[in-house]
Design an enzyme around this catalytic site. Structure first.
Site, mmCIF file in Angstrom:
data_model
loop_
_atom_site.group_PDB
_atom_site.id
_atom_site.type_symbol
_atom_site.label_atom_id
_atom_site.label_comp_id
_atom_site.label_asym_id
_atom_site.label_seq_id
_atom_site.Cartn_x
_atom_site.Cartn_y
_atom_site.Cartn_z
ATOM 1 N N LYS A 1 -68.858 0.891 -24.451
ATOM 2 C CA LYS A 1 -69.723 1.173 -25.604
ATOM 3 C C LYS A 1 -71.202 1.045 -25.238
ATOM 4 O O LYS A 1 -71.992 1.927 -25.560
ATOM 5 C CB LYS A 1 -69.396 0.217 -26.760
ATOM 6 C CG LYS A 1 -68.004 0.352 -27.314
ATOM 7 C CD LYS A 1 -67.726 -0.631 -28.430
ATOM 8 C CE LYS A 1 -67.815 -2.088 -28.028
ATOM 9 N NZ LYS A 1 -66.789 -2.572 -27.105
ATOM 10 N N ARG B 1 -67.099 -5.288 -36.785
ATOM 11 C CA ARG B 1 -65.942 -5.758 -36.031
ATOM 12 C C ARG B 1 -64.767 -6.125 -36.918
ATOM 13 O O ARG B 1 -63.687 -6.384 -36.409
ATOM 14 C CB ARG B 1 -66.327 -6.977 -35.197
ATOM 15 C CG ARG B 1 -67.039 -6.591 -33.936
ATOM 16 C CD ARG B 1 -66.678 -7.538 -32.817
ATOM 17 N NE ARG B 1 -67.089 -6.989 -31.548
ATOM 18 C CZ ARG B 1 -67.897 -7.584 -30.698
ATOM 19 N NH1 ARG B 1 -68.364 -8.769 -30.968
ATOM 20 N NH2 ARG B 1 -68.201 -7.009 -29.574
ATOM 21 N N ARG C 1 -67.627 -6.200 -13.974
ATOM 22 C CA ARG C 1 -69.013 -5.981 -14.387
ATOM 23 C C ARG C 1 -69.910 -7.184 -14.138
ATOM 24 O O ARG C 1 -71.128 -7.066 -14.202
ATOM 25 C CB ARG C 1 -69.110 -5.498 -15.831
ATOM 26 C CG ARG C 1 -68.681 -6.455 -16.900
ATOM 27 C CD ARG C 1 -68.708 -5.764 -18.261
ATOM 28 N NE ARG C 1 -68.287 -6.671 -19.309
ATOM 29 C CZ ARG C 1 -68.007 -6.300 -20.525
ATOM 30 N NH1 ARG C 1 -68.087 -5.043 -20.869
ATOM 31 N NH2 ARG C 1 -67.635 -7.178 -21.440
ATOM 32 N N ARG D 1 -70.232 -14.157 -17.971
ATOM 33 C CA ARG D 1 -69.796 -14.822 -19.198
ATOM 34 C C ARG D 1 -68.748 -15.859 -18.850
ATOM 35 O O ARG D 1 -67.889 -15.626 -18.002
ATOM 36 C CB ARG D 1 -69.196 -13.807 -20.181
ATOM 37 C CG ARG D 1 -70.231 -13.002 -20.911
ATOM 38 C CD ARG D 1 -69.618 -11.989 -21.820
ATOM 39 N NE ARG D 1 -68.733 -12.559 -22.816
ATOM 40 C CZ ARG D 1 -68.398 -11.936 -23.937
ATOM 41 N NH1 ARG D 1 -68.880 -10.747 -24.205
ATOM 42 N NH2 ARG D 1 -67.578 -12.498 -24.797
ATOM 43 N N ARG E 1 -59.447 -12.139 -25.969
ATOM 44 C CA ARG E 1 -60.417 -11.298 -26.669
ATOM 45 C C ARG E 1 -59.796 -9.971 -27.104
ATOM 46 O O ARG E 1 -60.058 -9.487 -28.203
ATOM 47 C CB ARG E 1 -61.639 -11.025 -25.779
ATOM 48 C CG ARG E 1 -62.578 -12.207 -25.743
ATOM 49 C CD ARG E 1 -63.565 -12.212 -24.605
ATOM 50 N NE ARG E 1 -64.321 -10.998 -24.415
ATOM 51 C CZ ARG E 1 -64.924 -10.690 -23.257
ATOM 52 N NH1 ARG E 1 -64.823 -11.484 -22.213
ATOM 53 N NH2 ARG E 1 -65.621 -9.585 -23.158
#
Length: 184
Positions: free
Chosen positions: A13, A88, A127, A131, A142
């Site tokens: 996104k 969300r 990526r 985190r 998640r």
């Protein structure tokens, strides 16, 4: 043009939103970017959000809605925007619909990126955002939270005939061409 870019974590996104921003000259609003900045700057919201995200949960609806509504009142969004990471939940979607009605505005496109789960996990692990929840176990948590709490948002917008589902597999440019075709 007001666009929602939708999909699970790792669907691309943010990458696609940046390309859309350049193509259509409209600003990109990422709730994730707002949260990451707050976390990095250790603001009260950032501290709160970090503890929620570290547990693999979603930030409470009202916190997110207030944040987005405040941001969208800025002048730079008056001619359109690309929302990424919002809404969300159905509660957030309904609050956003009410925000649009109240401001005599509308949603032009809801682009949903579909990517197989194994591909999502590979993308997130590669990526390297650093985190604390970027482990395969936390990513699966998640994705489960996404399926349970976020996927129903698609049904909400399908009732409004806004949803355009896009294959989110392939190269960044291939996906971008599919999105542009859906928007034309």
């Amino acid at each position: 043009m007001n666009i929602i870019l939708f999909g699970p974590p790792g669907a691309g996104k943010g990458t696609q939103a940046k390309k859309l921003q350049n193509e259509y000259n409209i600003p990109h609003l990422s709730t994730g970017d707002i949260f990451r900045a707050a976390i990095k700057n250790e603001t009260p919201l950032g501290v709160k959000v970090k503890s929620i995200l570290d547990s693999g949960e979603l930030v409470p609806d009202q916190t997110v809605v207030d944040l987005v509504a405040d941001e969208l009142h800025k002048e730079k969004y008056q001619y359109g925007y690309i929302l990424d990471g919002f809404p969300r939940t159905v509660v957030q979607a309904k609050a956003f619909d009410a925000f649009l009605d109240k401001n005599d505005d509308n949603l032009d496109a809801f682009i949903s990126l579909s990517v197989p789960e194994n591909e999502l996990i590979k993308r997130i692990l590669s990526r390297g955002e650093g985190r604390t929840d970027d482990t395969e176990e936390k990513i699966r948590t998640r994705l489960n939270v996404y399926r349970k709490e976020t996927e129903p948002v698609i049904k909400h917008y399908k009732k409004q005939d806004k949803v355009q589902e896009i294959d989110g597999s392939g190269t960044i440019d291939e996906i971008f061409e599919r999105i542009k075709a859906a928007l034309s």
